[in-house]
Design a protein around this motif. Structure first.
Motif, PDB file in Angstrom:
ATOM      1  N   GLU A  30     -32.167  -0.094  23.338  1.00  0.00           N
ATOM      2  CA  GLU A  30     -32.019  -1.522  23.051  1.00  0.00           C
ATOM      3  C   GLU A  30     -33.331  -2.073  22.525  1.00  0.00           C
ATOM      4  OE1 GLU A  30     -30.699  -3.988  26.242  1.00  0.00           O
ATOM      5  OE2 GLU A  30     -28.909  -2.794  26.617  1.00  0.00           O
ATOM      6  N   ASN A  31     -33.334  -2.501  21.289  1.00  0.00           N
ATOM      7  CA  ASN A  31     -34.498  -3.179  20.735  1.00  0.00           C
ATOM      8  C   ASN A  31     -34.001  -4.199  19.733  1.00  0.00           C
ATOM      9  OD1 ASN A  31     -37.051  -2.729  18.402  1.00  0.00           O
ATOM     10  ND2 ASN A  31     -37.414  -3.547  20.419  1.00  0.00           N
ATOM     11  N   GLY A  32     -34.272  -5.455  20.012  1.00  0.00           N
ATOM     12  CA  GLY A  32     -33.817  -6.506  19.119  1.00  0.00           C
ATOM     13  C   GLY A  32     -34.318  -7.857  19.569  1.00  0.00           C
ATOM     14  N   ALA A  33     -33.895  -8.870  18.852  1.00  0.00           N
ATOM     15  CA  ALA A  33     -34.312 -10.235  19.144  1.00  0.00           C
ATOM     16  C   ALA A  33     -33.238 -11.206  18.698  1.00  0.00           C
ATOM     17  CB  ALA A  33     -35.629 -10.549  18.433  1.00  0.00           C
ATOM     18  N   ALA A  34     -33.193 -12.340  19.375  1.00  0.00           N
ATOM     19  CA  ALA A  34     -32.218 -13.382  19.031  1.00  0.00           C
ATOM     20  C   ALA A  34     -32.900 -14.450  18.182  1.00  0.00           C
ATOM     21  CB  ALA A  34     -31.656 -14.017  20.300  1.00  0.00           C
ATOM     22  N   PHE A  35     -32.185 -14.846  17.136  1.00  0.00           N
ATOM     23  CA  PHE A  35     -32.675 -15.910  16.268  1.00  0.00           C
ATOM     24  C   PHE A  35     -31.535 -16.888  15.996  1.00  0.00           C
ATOM     25  CE2 PHE A  35     -35.298 -12.187  15.251  1.00  0.00           C
ATOM     26  CZ  PHE A  35     -36.546 -12.698  15.546  1.00  0.00           C
ATOM     27  N   ALA A  36     -31.856 -18.016  15.424  1.00  0.00           N
ATOM     28  CA  ALA A  36     -30.848 -19.051  15.146  1.00  0.00           C
ATOM     29  C   ALA A  36     -30.117 -18.718  13.850  1.00  0.00           C
ATOM     30  CB  ALA A  36     -31.513 -20.419  15.067  1.00  0.00           C
ATOM     31  N   ASP A  37     -29.248 -17.732  13.907  1.00  0.00           N
ATOM     32  CA  ASP A  37     -28.501 -17.296  12.728  1.00  0.00           C
ATOM     33  C   ASP A  37     -27.394 -18.291  12.405  1.00  0.00           C
ATOM     34  OD1 ASP A  37     -30.054 -15.002  12.969  1.00  0.00           O
ATOM     35  OD2 ASP A  37     -28.476 -13.876  13.976  1.00  0.00           O
ATOM     36  N   GLU A  38     -27.211 -18.536  11.115  1.00  0.00           N
ATOM     37  CA  GLU A  38     -26.145 -19.447  10.679  1.00  0.00           C
ATOM     38  C   GLU A  38     -25.353 -18.817   9.551  1.00  0.00           C
ATOM     39  OE1 GLU A  38     -27.202 -23.491   9.848  1.00  0.00           O
ATOM     40  OE2 GLU A  38     -28.906 -23.396  11.230  1.00  0.00           O
ATOM     41  N   LEU A  39     -24.048 -18.939   9.639  1.00  0.00           N
ATOM     42  CA  LEU A  39     -23.160 -18.494   8.570  1.00  0.00           C
ATOM     43  C   LEU A  39     -23.085 -19.608   7.534  1.00  0.00           C
ATOM     44  CD1 LEU A  39     -21.090 -16.347   7.579  1.00  0.00           C
ATOM     45  CD2 LEU A  39     -19.364 -17.615   8.870  1.00  0.00           C
ATOM     46  N   LYS A  40     -23.537 -19.312   6.309  1.00  0.00           N
ATOM     47  CA  LYS A  40     -23.499 -20.286   5.216  1.00  0.00           C
ATOM     48  C   LYS A  40     -22.932 -19.607   3.981  1.00  0.00           C
ATOM     49  CE  LYS A  40     -27.423 -23.105   6.644  1.00  0.00           C
ATOM     50  NZ  LYS A  40     -28.766 -23.574   6.296  1.00  0.00           N
ATOM     51  N   ASP A  41     -21.882 -20.185   3.440  1.00  0.00           N
ATOM     52  CA  ASP A  41     -21.253 -19.659   2.227  1.00  0.00           C
ATOM     53  C   ASP A  41     -20.882 -18.183   2.380  1.00  0.00           C
ATOM     54  OD1 ASP A  41     -21.548 -22.152   0.936  1.00  0.00           O
ATOM     55  OD2 ASP A  41     -23.595 -21.626   0.333  1.00  0.00           O
ATOM     56  N   GLY A  42     -20.415 -17.814   3.567  1.00  0.00           N
ATOM     57  CA  GLY A  42     -19.957 -16.457   3.811  1.00  0.00           C
ATOM     58  C   GLY A  42     -21.050 -15.433   4.023  1.00  0.00           C
ATOM     59  N   GLN A  43     -22.292 -15.887   4.194  1.00  0.00           N
ATOM     60  CA  GLN A  43     -23.415 -14.970   4.383  1.00  0.00           C
ATOM     61  C   GLN A  43     -24.294 -15.446   5.533  1.00  0.00           C
ATOM     62  OE1 GLN A  43     -25.486 -14.852   0.633  1.00  0.00           O
ATOM     63  NE2 GLN A  43     -23.919 -13.595  -0.331  1.00  0.00           N
ATOM     64  N   VAL A  44     -25.000 -14.481   6.130  1.00  0.00           N
ATOM     65  CA  VAL A  44     -25.984 -14.806   7.167  1.00  0.00           C
ATOM     66  C   VAL A  44     -27.302 -14.168   6.755  1.00  0.00           C
ATOM     67  CG1 VAL A  44     -26.637 -14.620   9.593  1.00  0.00           C
ATOM     68  CG2 VAL A  44     -24.220 -14.852   8.974  1.00  0.00           C
ATOM     69  N   HIS A  45     -28.255 -15.004   6.412  1.00  0.00           N
ATOM     70  CA  HIS A  45     -29.587 -14.531   6.063  1.00  0.00           C
ATOM     71  C   HIS A  45     -30.460 -14.655   7.311  1.00  0.00           C
ATOM     72  CE1 HIS A  45     -28.650 -14.117   1.865  1.00  0.00           C
ATOM     73  NE2 HIS A  45     -28.111 -15.322   1.871  1.00  0.00           N
ATOM     74  N   ASP A  46     -30.968 -13.542   7.774  1.00  0.00           N
ATOM     75  CA  ASP A  46     -31.792 -13.542   8.985  1.00  0.00           C
ATOM     76  C   ASP A  46     -33.101 -12.797   8.743  1.00  0.00           C
ATOM     77  OD1 ASP A  46     -30.430 -11.116   8.752  1.00  0.00           O
ATOM     78  OD2 ASP A  46     -30.148 -10.875  10.913  1.00  0.00           O
ATOM     79  N   PRO A  47     -33.976 -13.387   7.917  1.00  0.00           N
ATOM     80  CA  PRO A  47     -35.229 -12.718   7.569  1.00  0.00           C
ATOM     81  C   PRO A  47     -36.138 -12.458   8.770  1.00  0.00           C
ATOM     82  CG  PRO A  47     -35.279 -15.006   6.847  1.00  0.00           C
ATOM     83  CD  PRO A  47     -33.873 -14.717   7.300  1.00  0.00           C
ATOM     84  N   LEU A  48     -36.050 -13.272   9.805  1.00  0.00           N
ATOM     85  CA  LEU A  48     -36.888 -13.029  10.983  1.00  0.00           C
ATOM     86  C   LEU A  48     -36.479 -11.738  11.690  1.00  0.00           C
ATOM     87  CD1 LEU A  48     -37.196 -16.647  12.433  1.00  0.00           C
ATOM     88  CD2 LEU A  48     -38.911 -15.345  11.155  1.00  0.00           C
ATOM     89  N   ARG A  49     -35.173 -11.455  11.734  1.00  0.00           N
ATOM     90  CA  ARG A  49     -34.707 -10.218  12.360  1.00  0.00           C
ATOM     91  C   ARG A  49     -35.087  -9.011  11.491  1.00  0.00           C
ATOM     92  NH1 ARG A  49     -30.185 -11.705  13.395  1.00  0.00           N
ATOM     93  NH2 ARG A  49     -30.554 -12.234  15.569  1.00  0.00           N
ATOM     94  N   VAL A  50     -34.978  -9.148  10.180  1.00  0.00           N
ATOM     95  CA  VAL A  50     -35.392  -8.062   9.295  1.00  0.00           C
ATOM     96  C   VAL A  50     -36.865  -7.750   9.536  1.00  0.00           C
ATOM     97  CG1 VAL A  50     -35.767  -7.366   6.890  1.00  0.00           C
ATOM     98  CG2 VAL A  50     -33.642  -8.540   7.533  1.00  0.00           C
ATOM     99  N   ASP A  51     -37.696  -8.779   9.589  1.00  0.00           N
ATOM    100  CA  ASP A  51     -39.125  -8.590   9.846  1.00  0.00           C
ATOM    101  C   ASP A  51     -39.342  -7.936  11.205  1.00  0.00           C
ATOM    102  OD1 ASP A  51     -42.020  -9.144   9.208  1.00  0.00           O
ATOM    103  OD2 ASP A  51     -41.817 -10.328  11.053  1.00  0.00           O
ATOM    104  N   PHE A  52     -38.623  -8.389  12.216  1.00  0.00           N
ATOM    105  CA  PHE A  52     -38.725  -7.817  13.565  1.00  0.00           C
ATOM    106  C   PHE A  52     -38.418  -6.318  13.526  1.00  0.00           C
ATOM    107  CE2 PHE A  52     -36.858  -6.382  17.503  1.00  0.00           C
ATOM    108  CZ  PHE A  52     -37.640  -6.951  18.487  1.00  0.00           C
ATOM    109  N   LEU A  53     -37.297  -5.963  12.915  1.00  0.00           N
ATOM    110  CA  LEU A  53     -36.890  -4.559  12.863  1.00  0.00           C
ATOM    111  C   LEU A  53     -37.890  -3.720  12.068  1.00  0.00           C
ATOM    112  CD1 LEU A  53     -33.046  -4.992  12.323  1.00  0.00           C
ATOM    113  CD2 LEU A  53     -34.225  -4.223  14.416  1.00  0.00           C
ATOM    114  N   GLN A  54     -38.357  -4.236  10.947  1.00  0.00           N
ATOM    115  CA  GLN A  54     -39.332  -3.500  10.142  1.00  0.00           C
ATOM    116  C   GLN A  54     -40.591  -3.213  10.947  1.00  0.00           C
ATOM    117  OE1 GLN A  54     -39.743  -6.215   6.821  1.00  0.00           O
ATOM    118  NE2 GLN A  54     -38.430  -4.944   5.516  1.00  0.00           N
ATOM    119  N   ARG A  55     -41.090  -4.228  11.620  1.00  0.00           N
ATOM    120  CA  ARG A  55     -42.342  -4.081  12.362  1.00  0.00           C
ATOM    121  C   ARG A  55     -42.199  -3.147  13.563  1.00  0.00           C
ATOM    122  NH1 ARG A  55     -43.892  -9.952  13.566  1.00  0.00           N
ATOM    123  NH2 ARG A  55     -45.618  -8.976  14.642  1.00  0.00           N
ATOM    124  N   TYR A  56     -41.086  -3.246  14.286  1.00  0.00           N
ATOM    125  CA  TYR A  56     -40.894  -2.365  15.443  1.00  0.00           C
ATOM    126  C   TYR A  56     -40.631  -0.928  15.003  1.00  0.00           C
ATOM    127  CZ  TYR A  56     -41.327  -5.641  19.256  1.00  0.00           C
ATOM    128  OH  TYR A  56     -41.835  -6.517  20.179  1.00  0.00           O
TER     129      TYR A  56
END
Length: 119
Positions: A30-56
């Motif tokens: 288990e390695n992850g983080a929660a962020f304020a993700d929002e569904l907009k126009d059928g997509q969810v952009h979560d750059p903070l999670r991408v950065d988190f995963l890249q760094r870990y």
């Protein structure tokens, strides 16, 4: 959720546990983080999670290249889910779940992780 993000911590822990005798392999389950993700126009952009995963993952791979006996890594979590202490509000998944309709939408972090695994 106001949790500390310190990727180098996983690097140090992997080296420490790799020094213990009788541990044939280390699996990060288990390695992850929660962020304020929002569904907009059928997509969810979560750059903070991408950065988190890249760094870990960078730190996990660094430790493995230096001899830590890491043999597996799993993102927490594949889908947004119910968290025992927090309910449905924190979203940890790389796939967004609309809890009313159960519709799933792959987040940008899910697409990034797919590319990482293929790469």
């Amino acid at each position: 959720m106001n949790w500390e993000v310190y990727p180098e911590g996983i690097y140090h822990l992997l080296h420490k546990y790799s020094q213990y005798k009788n541990i044939p392999k280390i699996l990060i389950t288990e390695n992850g983080a929660a962020f304020a993700d929002e569904l907009k126009d059928g997509q969810v952009h979560d750059p903070l999670r991408v950065d988190f995963l890249q760094r870990y993952l960078q730190q996990v791979l660094r430790a493995r290249q230096e001899g830590a006996n890491v043999s597996g890594y799993f993102v927490w979590s594949f889908v947004d889910n119910f968290e025992w202490a927090e309910g449905y509000d924190p979203r940890f998944g790389i796939v967004h779940v609309d809890f009313e309709t159960q519709q799933r939408t792959i987040k940008s972090s899910g697409y990034w992780y797919k590319q990482f695994l293929e790469g």
